[in-house]
Design a protein around this motif. Structure first.
Motif, PDB file in Angstrom:
ATOM      1  N   UNK A   1       0.865  -1.087   0.091  1.00 60.60           N
ATOM      2  CA  UNK A   1      -0.043  -0.107   0.036  1.00 60.60           C
ATOM      3  C   UNK A   1       0.860   1.395   0.026  1.00 60.60           C
ATOM      4  N   UNK A   2       0.395   2.439  -0.311  1.00 59.32           N
ATOM      5  CA  UNK A   2       1.141   3.709  -0.434  1.00 59.32           C
ATOM      6  C   UNK A   2       1.557   3.985   0.956  1.00 59.32           C
ATOM      7  N   UNK A   3       2.653   4.775   0.955  1.00 58.78           N
ATOM      8  CA  UNK A   3       3.184   5.359   2.271  1.00 58.78           C
ATOM      9  C   UNK A   3       3.411   7.044   2.162  1.00 58.78           C
ATOM     10  N   UNK A   4       3.228   7.336   3.291  1.00 65.18           N
ATOM     11  CA  UNK A   4       3.288   8.882   3.531  1.00 65.18           C
ATOM     12  C   UNK A   4       4.484   9.259   2.704  1.00 65.18           C
ATOM     13  N   UNK A   5       4.149  10.597   2.140  1.00 62.43           N
ATOM     14  CA  UNK A   5       5.074  11.161   1.296  1.00 62.43           C
ATOM     15  C   UNK A   5       5.866  10.490  -0.139  1.00 62.43           C
ATOM     16  N   UNK A   6       5.049   9.481  -0.385  1.00 61.82           N
ATOM     17  CA  UNK A   6       5.691   8.933  -1.501  1.00 61.82           C
ATOM     18  C   UNK A   6       4.789   9.444  -2.885  1.00 61.82           C
ATOM     19  N   UNK A   7       5.320   8.859  -3.717  1.00 61.12           N
ATOM     20  CA  UNK A   7       4.544   9.756  -5.242  1.00 61.12           C
ATOM     21  C   UNK A   7       3.112   9.715  -5.363  1.00 61.12           C
ATOM     22  N   UNK A   8       2.463   8.571  -4.670  1.00 62.85           N
ATOM     23  CA  UNK A   8       1.206   8.615  -4.681  1.00 62.85           C
ATOM     24  C   UNK A   8       0.658   9.714  -3.766  1.00 62.85           C
ATOM     25  N   UNK A   9       0.947   9.966  -2.689  1.00 64.55           N
ATOM     26  CA  UNK A   9       0.587  11.021  -1.849  1.00 64.55           C
ATOM     27  C   UNK A   9       0.908  12.474  -2.368  1.00 64.55           C
ATOM     28  N   UNK A  10       2.006  12.489  -2.944  1.00 64.48           N
ATOM     29  CA  UNK A  10       2.405  13.767  -3.523  1.00 64.48           C
ATOM     30  C   UNK A  10       1.518  14.238  -4.759  1.00 64.48           C
ATOM     31  N   UNK A  11       0.999  13.191  -5.417  1.00 57.52           N
ATOM     32  CA  UNK A  11       0.035  13.542  -6.587  1.00 57.52           C
ATOM     33  C   UNK A  11      -1.299  13.834  -5.927  1.00 57.52           C
ATOM     34  N   UNK A  12      -1.569  13.056  -4.750  1.00 58.08           N
ATOM     35  CA  UNK A  12      -2.817  13.526  -4.421  1.00 58.08           C
ATOM     36  C   UNK A  12      -2.729  14.879  -3.833  1.00 58.08           C
ATOM     37  N   UNK A  13      -1.608  15.366  -3.404  1.00 55.06           N
ATOM     38  CA  UNK A  13      -1.385  16.673  -2.765  1.00 55.06           C
ATOM     39  C   UNK A  13      -1.572  17.713  -3.785  1.00 55.06           C
ATOM     40  N   UNK A  14      -0.923  17.520  -4.958  1.00 52.50           N
ATOM     41  CA  UNK A  14      -1.135  18.314  -6.158  1.00 52.50           C
ATOM     42  C   UNK A  14      -2.785  18.641  -6.562  1.00 52.50           C
ATOM     43  N   UNK A  15      -3.390  17.332  -6.499  1.00 57.33           N
ATOM     44  CA  UNK A  15      -4.789  17.451  -6.830  1.00 57.33           C
ATOM     45  C   UNK A  15      -5.702  18.283  -5.766  1.00 57.33           C
ATOM     46  N   UNK A  16      -5.220  17.970  -4.657  1.00 57.48           N
ATOM     47  CA  UNK A  16      -5.791  18.687  -3.437  1.00 57.48           C
ATOM     48  C   UNK A  16      -5.728  20.167  -3.578  1.00 57.48           C
ATOM     49  N   UNK A  17      -4.312  20.720  -3.756  1.00 55.10           N
ATOM     50  CA  UNK A  17      -4.313  22.020  -4.240  1.00 55.10           C
ATOM     51  C   UNK A  17      -5.203  22.487  -5.069  1.00 55.10           C
ATOM     52  N   UNK A  18      -5.308  21.800  -6.183  1.00 57.72           N
ATOM     53  CA  UNK A  18      -6.247  22.257  -7.243  1.00 57.72           C
ATOM     54  C   UNK A  18      -7.770  22.443  -6.867  1.00 57.72           C
ATOM     55  N   UNK A  19      -8.048  21.685  -5.958  1.00 58.12           N
ATOM     56  CA  UNK A  19      -9.555  21.659  -5.296  1.00 58.12           C
ATOM     57  C   UNK A  19      -9.967  22.789  -4.609  1.00 58.12           C
ATOM     58  N   UNK A  20      -8.941  23.618  -4.141  1.00 58.61           N
ATOM     59  CA  UNK A  20      -9.230  24.769  -3.452  1.00 58.61           C
ATOM     60  C   UNK A  20      -9.696  25.959  -4.114  1.00 58.61           C
ATOM     61  N   UNK A  21      -9.304  25.702  -5.768  1.00 59.21           N
ATOM     62  CA  UNK A  21      -9.476  27.115  -6.621  1.00 59.21           C
ATOM     63  C   UNK A  21     -10.558  26.600  -7.428  1.00 59.21           C
ATOM     64  N   UNK A  22     -11.639  25.666  -7.218  1.00 58.85           N
ATOM     65  CA  UNK A  22     -12.636  25.303  -8.021  1.00 58.85           C
ATOM     66  C   UNK A  22     -13.826  26.388  -7.312  1.00 58.85           C
ATOM     67  N   UNK A  23     -14.655  26.747  -8.417  1.00 54.70           N
ATOM     68  CA  UNK A  23     -15.625  27.747  -8.092  1.00 54.70           C
ATOM     69  C   UNK A  23     -16.761  27.043  -8.339  1.00 54.70           C
ATOM     70  N   UNK A  24     -17.694  26.874  -7.385  1.00 54.19           N
ATOM     71  CA  UNK A  24     -19.011  26.286  -7.533  1.00 54.19           C
ATOM     72  C   UNK A  24     -20.019  27.287  -8.217  1.00 54.19           C
TER      73      UNK A  24
END
Length: 398
Positions: free
Chosen positions: A375-398
């Motif tokens: 399974x994925x580990x903290x700070x690995x490639x999967x989590x950093x990809x999710x972090x990048x997606x998370x950052x973009x979530x904050x600029x979404x305008x509903x």
């Protein structure tokens, strides 16, 4: 109420009130279903909404390493993501590509990791983001043409629009799509809103070929499994100034080979051989690994260089580097313009031993961010990809 089993649950249903549809509309929907049936799979159990404890990896990073733009901001946002982020994975599509090996392994690992993570929710009303689980790599392996993949993704999204209200609510702005295959951006052409609004996580992150920086995310392309141990603490054994071997399938690669092939200090080869022991020994023996851009797609060369401790020299004018919002690439790589190809040797020779040692030491510190785990580990490639997606979530305008 108990949910129906995967075997009995219909894969595509008409929305409420479907009985009032005309027979023509019903027939049209059935035709669309036939067009996308190669996307359908039986649903299996999903992880529960309960947040699981982080698996593997140290809980804290070394803020003194200086490889981050801002360790404090990154740590704060990362921990918020771990606590809050919820992703709804649409049914249908693909669970996991069969192979987790080769140059497209990043795509397969992401599909597997997302379902192994704490981020998945069964309740779409609690989701911040919605994942479209369509694997271009798996479809190409099944013999589906590029045009067929594009049409299939279009029809799959249309079916989701009928069944769920979430795409229409934001016009796809809180949806994301992941692919490392060469088709990547082209696969989204059938859905204009997927191109304009949704987050596309792709290995082909050259923004002169359709990639949109600050909306899309660069997926690190990692060739797996690694055949040899990670490089590190071996600066004294690195005698070759620079190394590259590959196909001359772009202008910069052709220029690199033309100018420097046969040089005594730069080992530049026009070679189609990949994964040989000789090539990996050269990774270990070189100070710098030249990473010239390709014509349209990315390659695993940068991740290979990081893995084997060879400081990457990025030579691509239009390439959005993976995790660029998090990592300060100038602390562990050398970034040049393509026009610097004639000055390459001079530039590398003028990097002092102390500067090279600092780059190499920082390179070792970021190796963990380019690793895929299951399974994925903290700070690995999967989590950093999710972090990048998370950052973009904050600029979404509903």
């Amino acid at each position: 109420m108990m949910r129906p089993s995967a075997a009995t649950r219909p894969r595509i249903r008409l929305p409420g009130g479907g009985c009032f549809f005309s027979s023509i509309a019903v027939l049209g929907l059935l035709v669309m279903y036939q067009n996308i049936r190669f996307f359908s799979v039986k649903l299996s159990s999903y992880p529960s909404d309960t947040v699981k404890a982080a698996v593997g990896g140290e809980d804290d990073m070394d803020p003194s390493s200086g490889v981050y733009h801002s360790w404090k901001v990154f740590k704060m946002n990362y921990e918020e993501m771990e606590r809050k982020l919820r992703v709804f994975v649409y049914p249908g599509g693909h669970r996991t590509p069969q192979r987790l090996t080769g140059k497209y392994a990043s795509e397969g690992f992401f599909f597997k990791n997302i379902r192994e993570s704490q981020f998945v929710t069964l309740n779409p009303d609690k989701a911040h983001l919605f994942f479209l689980p369509v694997s271009c790599h798996k479809l190409r392996g099944q013999g589906v043409s590029w045009e067929g993949i594009t049409n299939g993704i279009r029809n799959y999204v249309r079916a989701l629009m009928l069944r769920y209200p979430y795409w229409n609510r934001t016009l796809g702005a809180d949806h994301f799509f992941v692919t490392c295959h060469d088709i990547s951006l082209r696969a989204t052409e059938g859905v204009p809103l997927l191109v304009k609004n949704s987050i596309r996580v792709v290995c082909s992150s050259s923004y002169n070929n359709g990639f949109i920086p600050h909306k899309d995310v660069a997926l690190p392309q990692v060739r797996l499994p690694f055949s040899y141990p990670a490089g590190g603490n071996d600066v004294n054994t690195r005698k070759t100034l620079g190394f590259w071997a590959g196909r001359t399938d772009s202008n910069i690669r052709s220029a690199l080979t033309t100018v420097w092939k046969g040089d005594a200090e730069l080992d530049i080869q026009n070679s189609r051989k990949n994964g040989t022991s000789v090539k990996h020994n050269k990774f270990y023996g070189a100070k710098f690994c030249i990473c010239p851009g390709k014509s349209e797609v990315n390659s695993p060369w940068i991740a290979d260089s990081i893995r084997y401790g060879c400081v990457p020299v990025i030579m691509s004018d239009y390439y959005d580097l993976p995790f660029n919002d998090i990592l300060d690439w100038r602390k562990f790589s050398v970034i040049l313009k393509e026009s610097d190809v004639h000055r390459l040797k001079h530039i590398l020779q003028n990097i002092s031993d102390a500067e090279f040692v600092a780059l190499h030491q920082n390179l070792v510190k970021v190796q963990r961010h380019f690793m895929w785990n299951t399974p994925p580990k903290r700070y690995d490639a999967f989590h950093l990809v999710m972090y990048e997606v998370w950052l973009r979530h904050h600029v979404i305008k509903y």
